[in-house]
Motif scaffolding. Structure first.
Motif, short mmCIF file in Angstrom:
data_model
loop_
_atom_site.label_atom_id
_atom_site.label_comp_id
_atom_site.label_asym_id
_atom_site.label_seq_id
_atom_site.Cartn_x
_atom_site.Cartn_y
_atom_site.Cartn_z
N GLY A 1 22.29 -82.28 -17.93
CA GLY A 1 22.67 -80.93 -17.49
C GLY A 1 21.64 -80.25 -16.60
N MET A 2 20.72 -81.02 -16.04
CA MET A 2 19.71 -80.40 -15.18
C MET A 2 20.14 -80.55 -13.73
SD MET A 2 16.78 -82.28 -17.32
CE MET A 2 15.25 -81.60 -16.78
N ILE A 3 21.29 -79.91 -13.39
CA ILE A 3 21.88 -80.09 -12.08
C ILE A 3 20.92 -79.64 -10.98
CG2 ILE A 3 23.85 -79.49 -10.61
CD1 ILE A 3 24.85 -81.03 -12.91
N LYS A 4 20.25 -78.53 -11.23
CA LYS A 4 19.33 -77.97 -10.23
C LYS A 4 18.24 -78.98 -9.89
CE LYS A 4 20.62 -74.02 -8.90
NZ LYS A 4 21.24 -73.14 -9.92
N LYS A 5 17.70 -79.56 -10.96
CA LYS A 5 16.63 -80.54 -10.77
C LYS A 5 17.12 -81.70 -9.89
CE LYS A 5 13.15 -79.01 -13.16
NZ LYS A 5 12.04 -78.49 -12.40
N ALA A 6 18.36 -82.09 -10.18
CA ALA A 6 18.92 -83.22 -9.42
C ALA A 6 18.96 -82.86 -7.94
CB ALA A 6 20.32 -83.55 -9.93
N ASP A 7 19.41 -81.65 -7.66
CA ASP A 7 19.46 -81.24 -6.26
C ASP A 7 18.08 -81.24 -5.63
OD1 ASP A 7 22.14 -81.00 -6.35
OD2 ASP A 7 22.14 -78.84 -6.83
N LYS A 8 17.11 -80.82 -6.45
CA LYS A 8 15.74 -80.74 -5.91
C LYS A 8 15.23 -82.15 -5.58
CE LYS A 8 11.22 -78.69 -6.74
NZ LYS A 8 10.54 -79.90 -6.37
N ILE A 9 15.51 -83.09 -6.49
CA ILE A 9 15.05 -84.46 -6.22
C ILE A 9 15.70 -84.98 -4.95
CG2 ILE A 9 15.05 -86.83 -7.08
CD1 ILE A 9 15.10 -85.62 -9.91
N LYS A 10 16.98 -84.64 -4.81
CA LYS A 10 17.69 -85.09 -3.60
C LYS A 10 16.96 -84.59 -2.36
CE LYS A 10 22.11 -84.50 -1.19
NZ LYS A 10 21.63 -83.91 0.05
N ALA A 11 16.57 -83.35 -2.40
CA ALA A 11 15.89 -82.78 -1.24
C ALA A 11 14.51 -83.39 -1.06
CB ALA A 11 15.79 -81.26 -1.41
N ASP A 12 13.77 -83.48 -2.18
CA ASP A 12 12.39 -83.96 -2.10
C ASP A 12 12.31 -85.38 -1.58
OD1 ASP A 12 11.53 -81.63 -2.96
OD2 ASP A 12 10.87 -82.28 -4.97
#
Lengths: 845, 677
Positions: free
Chosen positions: A718-729
């Motif tokens: 459920g850490m959707i935000k984190k996932a998006d951040k990894i995608k960007a990073d």
């Protein structure tokens, strides 16, 4: 004309069985008195070894060599002295002969030496246990021995190469056996050695597994003697009864009371004569006991020594050396008085023929049908006859008979002629090997050759091997070794030059001789080794150049400290084990720096060795590998090694540090920018994962996952935000991210989230993957919703996959795709749908 | 495929009896076991168990005193017998385990006799390590020489799985040496190869070892076959895997090949759901009514994993029939067989007289086992079908075909990237990527770095060593294009001339429906339109006509001309003649050696060049492993010669592209635990 063969015959068992006493040599007291010596004889007409028996008293003033030291003398059967050496070690327990005519001498400390007939020896030991407890007795057979230690356990040695002694089953003795014997492994049923121990009234049979009490009652026994074929056993009780039993103690074959023989003194020896009779010897009397307890007596002028042969018994007396054996069947059938066998008649016919008598024709005619077997009989009888005169006569008879046969294969005849020539040559008293025909065929010609070479009779050996068209290699090799030992560097020149000349000369001599005689396959390495052992390094190197077998060259080169050459030869051979052998040896003996330099300087030639070293070090010695890469500036390999180590680490901090070090190695190589960048990313990811783990709590692991898996784990937790951040990073492409998210959301059955995600923007991967993945995971109902967003032409099929047949039909109808509909019609699951389709089809034109 | 192709060559000479090898292996195992007296505990190296299972069975071991068997694994070993026998390959990790066992036993003061049998030969490394561990004195070391094992009637294998990796990644040439020894043993049985041909650097190395070792192996004074030219063999062709890296990277499309790709065949055994392997209780012959196999719900892949599995030894007669077919025709063949079986059963109804009935009952056993085999293979192909219908499978096939045709390479690379994003198996991606690099002579540096980054991100950064190995000079299957100036000369020389080879060796056969006939009449049927380079090279030696045009085509024209010669007389072996130029363009040494026996060599050469009445066998040795499709293709080549030549395929092991990638990456799953016996 020598005596007629039957002159030496004597009948047993009411003249149906004959034994003959063949005089082999006259000795004229060349040998010392057996009564004062311990004697061991070698089979197959081999030599005898003698050592002064210190338990017996002798007159003081006799001119005998010093008695203070043990001395072993070896004589041939003809009484010629072959070898004399003195023993300076602990007390000799026993000595005996091997199959290849070497003398084994065992002392009480468990050390044994194997001497050849030139006095060279190898020394081996029975191990620590034996040397501590001491050895009290041993039995030596042709291919091994069994020793009794001080604690009354049995040790077996197999072969004569210094093999590790095996402990046999413990018979749990309280005192040394009264007598004992060993049945060699090659003639037992189990193919493992069997030991027979006479204890109290009975006999124990011991092998590697167990010790069995045979439950006899006549014991104790003073002599135990197994027959040459290992099938029967002669036992002599204290009361003088001779028993013959089978080796499994199931059958009793004969019994004989030796006290019925009037003889002086004690029984000296109980030996077998072939496999069917037993010789019992007293001081000057030899009694032959037949299978039905009949006896023959032979008298000698003094002490005798009997040696069992497979086909008889050799008796060495003060004046003569005799062979007593059962008269062989072919000879018996020819020479037995009144014999009417075909062979006898053939022989008779030939005699008549040579006397120009008419009877010859008549005799031949009478045996016409059996003539072939008669010829064979004469040939065989010739082989068993000792005197060349009778051999010739028998062969002539065979030749005469052969003339009457239309088809006869002469091979046997020719072979027998050849063999007899060889046998007669070695029976000559100066050679002194009284080998019988059956012993010769049993031991093979090459065995005979090696016996001759070990006596340094190279010329005879060479002639025989050429005569029998055997390869001359063995002889040549032995000759070369002997040559090296005998030849001394010439002293004519000055200093080193002279030595070189000498080496050159000997080497040339040897090589030329080999070429001349066709000994192409002789191992030069072995000869070179002898040269090196004799301190002739120059000669050894020269000889080694002629060796083609790397596996033989390398060990010698190593011991000669020719490291690089050894390594090169090993690599050249392609035998990786050999390369390892050299590498490990060098690793042990050189400093690490020198070791690496040797390999690195070798360049392309030693590259395989370098690679093997890496393979080995990766498993066994990583520190060395690290040093090796470092010293050779191999950054990439260093980095890979670091990565490999990182993957085995469990502690996050040290793992990150190790990956960092790999990154550093890559960055030092200008061609490895990409790899350095990747490792940089890897470190970033690992650090991030550490954070994630602390955020997500105990139960979720992130550390060590790939970028994809990390994103997935984030979504699952459920850490959707984190996932998006990894995608960007990590600049994860849209397509990949969408797939990961699709899979992850489906996995946690978050269909709402999936819906939201699908609508968040236009899917970069289309919506077909949504449908397919959901169907595959069994969520057909959810999948249907996405079909409408797919490409129109594919919708019908996708609906069908979701098992929405009606929708599929509708889709086709709307698009007017008749062909597709017909295709679906074939696949449709039930008649209802089919009917519906038919209906639609009928409306379409 | 026409049924005619299936008929065996019609000459009457018995084929080479390779079961002899099995007998020898079995005999020497028994001798080894018997050399230790009494009951013993056998500790087995798991990688040996599979191959061993092909030569012996547990009951035989039990019969020779093996009391209990354990895997050679870390951890304590408890043995009830005094004798402990280890059987393993000479690997460092095993030695450590053994040393550990011995030390533990010493600590517990339980006394054992240790015997260590090393496969295939003694190793000084092992004795050295045992010495370092201080236990050398406790162990009796000897060798168990397990060499070629027959895995089919015309295939022998060393069953060494990691051969490729050892040679081309580690640079450990042990297997080359062992192969040479195994080939010498083969010559010892059947006589010298009259002619030896080799392509590839390591193949050349092997042949040099073979020819220089012979005089050395020929030591015994007794006359043996090593000094005589064989009249069974006509030649040995050695091909190392580096010469043809393309073929194993492709997806195999024969039945056996596909089973290996998708389910996995290990030492001739395949793991199948238990329900497939065990016959249903009370087999009712009358139920085989439906000629098209009755459609039970197809077992899905996920299902397959959960279900309890059972090993199945692929040796049934039906499998022999099916294994080399292109998967597309397997269904048809199964159908045919089902019909025939049905007919056979029906004859029972017509059986009226007692003798007829007896006749039928006699055949019944055969029919039933055939029925069972049919059931199994129908089930097995139903397992495969869904796997071949997946998007990823088809996409990857499409990329392969396009790359082989050198069609729009950048687009294919992009397609591979798409596959990564859908989460396709890493092995498939790496196979495709290497294929792209090999066929196109490298991948544009930008695209390559991008895709490498994708791989590392998607599958983990721990794959970096794999990528480095693939690009290393010894392997060079994943290269940038153009090569950076710093590349060593060696790598540049390894560049693969695929486009020109494709033409000169006629690798691609048009896959259009009209050409279907042609595809089936060439070895390219195994990859649906691509002919494996390795087999084309064999054809260069053994069936020169087949390289240039279809032998089957010619046959047809001959038949129409009224000539009833049938298939060809195989032409004599004259080396690479006619193809030297093409071979020169392929990286790696080319060798052609005529072996001479001890005497009378000239006469045997004469024998070689004249056509013979007797069939001879050409041995093809793949150094570094071969695929099932290559075996199928070679069998096809063999069938084209009605008289004259058979093939014996020898290999270091059976590989697939996936197993290659796994071995290089070191990601092989260590689940061989229950392999073999």
């Amino acid at each position: 004309m020598p005596d007629h063969p039957t002159a030496s015959w004597e009948a047993m068992q009411g003249s149906s069985v004959f034994y003959r006493r063949q005089q082999l040599f006259t000795l004229d007291s060349k040998l010392p008195n057996f009564g004062e010596y311990i004697v061991a004889g070698c089979r197959y007409g081999g030599p005898i070894a003698m050592m002064r028996d210190s338990t017996k008293i002798i007159a003081l003033n006799r001119a005998t060599p010093s008695f203070a030291k043990s001395q072993i003398q070896v004589f041939s059967s003809a009484g010629e002295g072959l070898l004399l050496f003195s023993w300076d070690q602990a007390k000799i327990i026993r000595f005996g002969w091997t199959y290849d005519e070497r003398l084994v001498v065992l002392n009480e400390e468990g050390v044994y030496r194997v001497y050849d007939l030139q006095g060279d020896y190898q020394q081996h030991s029975l191990g620590n246990e034996a040397s501590e407890l001491g050895v009290i007795d041993a039995r030596i057979h042709e291919n091994g021995m069994v020793a009794v230690t001080g604690s009354l356990t049995l040790l077996e040695v197999k072969g004569w190469d210094g093999g590790r002694p095996m402990t046999l089953a413990n018979p749990k003795l309280s005192e040394p056996p009264n007598s004992w014997a060993v049945i060699p492994p090659d003639i037992t049923v189990s193919r493992h050695v069997e030991v027979l121990l006479s204890v109290d009234n009975t006999v124990y049979t011991v092998d590697t597994l167990e010790s069995i009490d045979q439950r006899l009652s006549q014991g104790p026994f003073t002599h135990i003697c197994p027959s040459p074929n290992g099938k029967s056993l002669a036992l002599l009780t204290f009361s003088g009864t001779l028993l013959v039993v089978s080796t499994d103690f199931q059958r009793r074959m004969a019994e004989f009371d030796t006290s019925s023989v009037t003889a002086e003194g004690q029984i000296q020896q109980v030996e077998w004569c072939g496999n069917d009779a037993i010789t019992v010897t007293w001081d000057s009397l030899v009694v032959l006991v037949g299978p039905f307890a009949d006896t023959l007596q032979y008298f000698y002028t003094g002490n005798t020594f009997a040696i069992t042969e497979p086909d008889g018994v050799r008796i060495i007396g003060p004046d003569v050396c005799d062979l007593i054996q059962k008269v062989p069947a072919p000879n018996l059938s020819i020479f037995r008085p009144g014999s009417t066998s075909p062979a006898a008649i053939l022989y008779d016919a030939w005699e008549s023929f040579s006397q120009r008598s008419l009877k010859a024709d008549e005799s031949i005619r009478s045996i016409r049908p059996e003539l072939a077997s008669a010829v064979d009989g004469c040939i065989e009888a010739a082989g068993q006859e000792w005197e060349p005169y009778w051999q010739r006569r028998l062969l002539s008879a065979a030749k005469f008979g052969r003339g009457f046969l239309d088809f006869y294969n002469p091979t046997d005849f020719v072979n027998m002629g050849q063999t007899l020539k060889v046998l007669n040559a070695v029976r000559y008293y100066q050679i002194g090997i009284p080998l019988t025909y059956s012993q010769y065929t049993y031991t093979s010609p090459s065995h005979l050759i090696s016996r001759l070479t070990s006596r340094n009779m190279h010329l005879l050996a060479l002639r025989i091997s050429t005569y029998l068209s055997l390869k001359p290699d063995v002889v040549l090799k032995h000759w070369a070794s002997a040559k090296i030992l005998r030849s001394r560097p010439t002293n004519t020149g000055t200093g080193t030059d002279a030595e070189l000349d000498g080496d050159e000369e000997v080497c040339k001599l040897i090589v030329d001789k080999f070429k001349e005689l066709g000994g192409a396959d002789v191992s030069y390495a072995e000869i070179a080794k002898r040269a090196w052992e004799a301190g002739r390094v120059g000669l050894a190197t020269k000889l080694l150049d002629h060796e083609r077998r790397a596996s033989d060259q390398v060990p010698l080169l190593l011991s000669m400290k020719e490291d690089r050459l050894a390594l090169e030869k090993a690599v050249g051979s392609g035998d990786t084990d050999l390369v390892y052998q050299v590498l490990l040896h060098l690793h042990q003996h050189l400093t690490l720096g020198n070791f690496f330099r040797l390999i690195e300087d070798g360049g392309e030639k030693l590259a395989p060795a370098s690679r093997l070293l890496q393979v080995y070090a990766r498993e066994q010695n990583r520190d060395m590998l690290r040093d090796f890469y470092y010293s050779d500036d191999r950054r990439v390999e260093s980095a890979v090694l670091a990565l490999d180590e990182a993957s085995r680490m469990s502690d996050p901090a040290s793992r990150i540090a190790t990956v960092k070090s790999a990154q550093k190695f890559f960055s030092e190589d200008k061609d490895r920018g990409f790899e350095a960048k990747m490792m940089d990313e890897s470190v970033r990811l690992l650090t991030l994962q550490q954070q994630l783990e602390t955020e997500a709590g105990e139960n979720t692991t992130f550390f060590g996952l790939s970028v994809n898996e990390t994103i997935r784990a984030c979504i699952l937790n459920g850490m959707i935000k984190k996932a998006d951040k990894i995608k960007a990073d990590f600049k994860v492409p849209d397509k990949r991210f969408w797939h990961i998210k699709l899979y992850a959301l489906t996995e946690i059955r978050d269909f709402e989230g999936l819906d939201g995600f699908a609508k968040s923007k236009k899917s970069p991967i289309g919506y077909e993957p949504f449908v397919r993945h959901l169907v595959e995971k069994g969520h057909t109902k959810e999948a249907v919703a996405y079909v409408a967003r797919c490409d129109p032409p594919k919708r019908a099929d996708l609906y069908a996959e979701c098992e929405e047949w009606r929708m599929a039909g509708k889709e086709c109808k709307e698009r007017g795709d008749k062909r597709k509909l017909e295709e679906l019609r074939k696949k449709c699951p039930n008649s209802m749908v089919a009917r519906e389709y038919d209906q639609i089809l009928s409306t379409m034109k | 495929m026409s049924t005619e192709d299936q008929t065996k060559p019609q000459d009457n000479d018995p084929p080479l009896d390779i079961n002899l090898l099995k007998e020898i292996a079995r005999k020497s195992l028994i001798d080894a076991l018997n050399s230790v007296n009494g009951a013993k505990t056998l500790v087995l190296d798991p990688t040996i168990a599979g191959p061993l299972g092909l030569v012996t069975e547990v009951s035989l071991l039990k019969h020779h005193g093996v009391d209990k068997m354990f895997w050679l694994e870390p951890g304590p070993l408890t043995s009830s017998t005094t004798n402990i026998v280890y059987l393993c390959r000479p690997m460092i990790k095993y030695v450590k385990i053994i040393a550990d066992h011995i030390k533990r036993h010493a600590k517990e003061s339980s006394k054992h006799n240790y015997t260590l049998f090393l496969v295939p030969r003694l190793s000084s490394l092992v004795s050295k390590l045992l010495e370092e561990e201080g236990v050398l004195g406790d162990v009796t070391i000897s060798a168990y020489n397990l060499q070629f094992i027959p895995i089919a009637e015309d295939v022998v294998s060393l069953e060494c799985e990691s051969a490729f990796k050892e040679i081309w990644v580690d640079g450990d040439e042990t297997i080359v040496y062992d192969s040479a020894q195994a080939l010498i043993s083969l010559q010892r049985l059947f006589g010298l190869f009259p002619r030896i041909l080799a392509k590839g650097d390591h193949a050349a190395r092997l042949v040099k070892l073979l020819t220089t070792y012979l005089p050395q192996a020929r030591t015994s004074s007794a006359p043996d076959t090593l000094s005589e030219i064989s009249d069974e063999f006509d030649s040995l062709i050695v091909i190392d895997r580096r010469v043809d890296m393309i073929t194993p990277l492709l997806t195999q499309l024969t039945y056996e090949g596909l089973v290996d790709e998708l389910i996995g065949i290990k030492n001739c055994h395949v793991e199948l759901p238990a329900s497939l392997v065990t016959p249903p209780s009370g087999p009712a012959p009358s139920t085989s009514n439906a000629p098209p196999p009755p459609p039970p719900p197809p077992t899905s892949v996920a299902n397959l994993r959960k279900e309890s599995k059972k090993k199945y030894h692929l040796t049934d007669q039906l499998f022999m029939d099916l294994r080399d077919l292109n998967f597309s025709s397997v269904g048809k063949r199964l159908n045919q067989i089902a019909r025939r079986l049905d007919e056979d059963y029906k004859t029972s109804l017509q059986a009226k007289t007692i003798p007829q009935l007896r006749d039928f009952v006699g055949k019944l056993g055969g029919l039933q086992s055939e029925h069972q085999a049919l059931r199994l293979h129908t089930g097995l192909s139903e397992l495969l079908i869904p796997m071949t219908r997946t998007e990823q499978f088809n996409k990857s096939l499409e990329i392969q075909q396009n790359l082989l045709a050198s069609y729009n390479v950048p687009e294919q690379v992009a397609a591979i990237e798409d596959l990564i994003s859908t989460g396709t198996d890493m092995q498939i991606i790496v196979r495709l990527l290497c294929l792209a690099s090999l066929t196109a002579g490298g991948i544009k540096i930008k695209a390559l770095e991008n895709i490498k980054r994708e791989i590392l991100q998607a599958y983990g950064y721990n794959l970096l060593p794999l990528l480095l190995s693939l690009a290393s000079p010894s392997l060079a299957v994943l290269l940038p294009n153009p090569l950076p100036p710093s590349t060593p000369q060696a790598v540049q020389a390894l560049k693969y001339p695929f486009p020109s080879l494709s033409k000169s060796l006629r690798l691609l056969i048009d896959d259009s429906p009209e050409a279907l006939e042609e595809v089936e009449n060439d070895i390219s049927f195994v990859y649906s339109g691509y002919a494996p380079i390795s087999i084309r090279l064999v054809q260069c030696v053994a069936q020169k006509g087949g390289v240039l045009s279809n032998p089957a085509e010619k046959e047809k024209s001959q038949l129409s001309n009224g000539s009833d010669r049938g298939k060809f007389q195989a032409h004599p072996i004259v080396g690479w003649k006619g193809f030297e130029d093409i071979l020169a363009t392929i990286p790696g040494e080319t060798l052609d050696i005529v072996q001479r026996g001890a005497e009378g060599a000239t006469s045997s050469i004469r024998n070689l060049t004249r056509p013979r009445e007797k069939s001879t066998t050409t041995v093809v040795f793949f150094l570094g492993g071969c695929t099932y499709t290559e075996i199928a293709a070679l069998r096809w080549v063999g069938r084209q010669n009605r008289v004259g030549r058979r093939f014996l395929i020898a290999t270091t092991g059976i590989i697939t592209g996936t197993s290659l990638v796994d071995s290089i990456a070191g990601t092989r799953k260590t689940t061989q635990g229950d392999a073999g016996i």
